[in-house]
Design an enzyme around this catalytic site. Structure first.
Site, PDB file in Angstrom:
ATOM      1  N   ALA A  55       3.830   3.679 -10.455  1.00 38.93           N
ATOM      2  CA  ALA A  55       4.095   2.293 -10.086  1.00 38.93           C
ATOM      3  C   ALA A  55       4.234   2.199  -8.571  1.00 38.93           C
ATOM      4  O   ALA A  55       5.075   2.868  -7.970  1.00 38.93           O
ATOM      5  CB  ALA A  55       5.368   1.794 -10.756  1.00 38.93           C
ATOM      6  N   CYS A  56       3.390   1.378  -7.960  1.00 37.93           N
ATOM      7  CA  CYS A  56       3.399   1.262  -6.504  1.00 37.93           C
ATOM      8  C   CYS A  56       4.779   0.906  -5.971  1.00 37.93           C
ATOM      9  O   CYS A  56       5.239   1.462  -4.978  1.00 37.93           O
ATOM     10  CB  CYS A  56       2.382   0.204  -6.073  1.00 37.93           C
ATOM     11  SG  CYS A  56       2.289  -0.046  -4.291  1.00 37.93           S
TER      12      CYS A  56
END
Length: 220
Positions: free
Chosen positions: A134-135
């Site tokens: 997840a960025c």
């Protein structure tokens, strides 16, 4: 200032995920592309964008039923609903800064903008130790943090046609006038612009042949 002159496009009409990604790429290919361009855009439905090499099976279960699209740029998984999403495009003739320097300078301008609105964000000096697909689960160098959480990140790609940086701001109160203030922090001279019929037509082709195709989205 990051650049002298900037075209600023406020894309008011929400688009679905594949068309948003296609529009960013279509802007890079336009024949008259001769100066930096900032585009702010919105999402028609809750969406998830994947970095170019990110595995689609790692999308969180909470995003089931959301629109899914793969970016042309790198990075991880980004959830899009009410975030401030933007693309910055730099033409080939623009001074060839290293992508790391571009990333830092753009986020520095964004940080300065948010601080003027009373949000004391800071740029991360080192990447977070924790790994995540997840960025927004992991900050890298130059990303913005607020109250200990990552609130702004981006992905960048250099091509012979220019540079494309796609970014998102989320997880904090988004101030009014953010686009205009961000543009002013990036450039001395900002000119409002809009998507042309030619760009939209090219984006529709890219949407159909690339970003809307399972062969692209599910390639990893």
């Amino acid at each position: 200032m990051f650049c002298d002159a900037l075209l600023c496009i406020d894309d008011l009409l929400p688009k679905h995920a594949a068309l948003n990604m296609a529009t960013d790429e279509a802007l890079l290919w336009r024949p008259e592309f001769d100066r930096p361009t900032l585009r702010h855009y919105r999402w028609q439905r809750p969406s998830v964008s994947l970095g170019y090499f990110t595995r689609h099976v790692t999308v969180p279960a909470r995003c089931a039923g959301w629109d899914l699209v793969r970016r042309w740029t790198g990075g991880g998984i980004v959830e899009h609903q009410d975030d401030f999403t933007y693309a910055l495009l730099l033409p080939p003739k623009y001074p060839r800064l290293r992508v790391e320097a571009i990333y830092w300078e753009v986020h520095a301008a964004l940080a300065a903008t948010l601080r003027t609105h009373g949000l004391p964000v800071h740029q991360s000096g080192e990447p977070d130790v924790r790994l995540s697909d997840a960025c927004f689960g992991r900050a890298v160098r130059a990303d913005l943090k607020w109250e200990g959480r990552k609130v702004a990140g981006a992905a960048i790609r250099r091509h012979r046609k220019g540079v494309l940086l796609q970014g998102s701001v989320q997880g904090l109160p988004l101030p009014g006038g953010l686009l205009a203030d961000f543009a002013a922090a990036l450039a001395r001279n900002v000119s409002p612009s809009s998507l042309t019929d030619e760009v939209l037509a090219a984006a529709r082709i890219l949407e159909r042949e690339k970003y809307g195709a399972p062969a692209w989205t599910l390639r990893y």
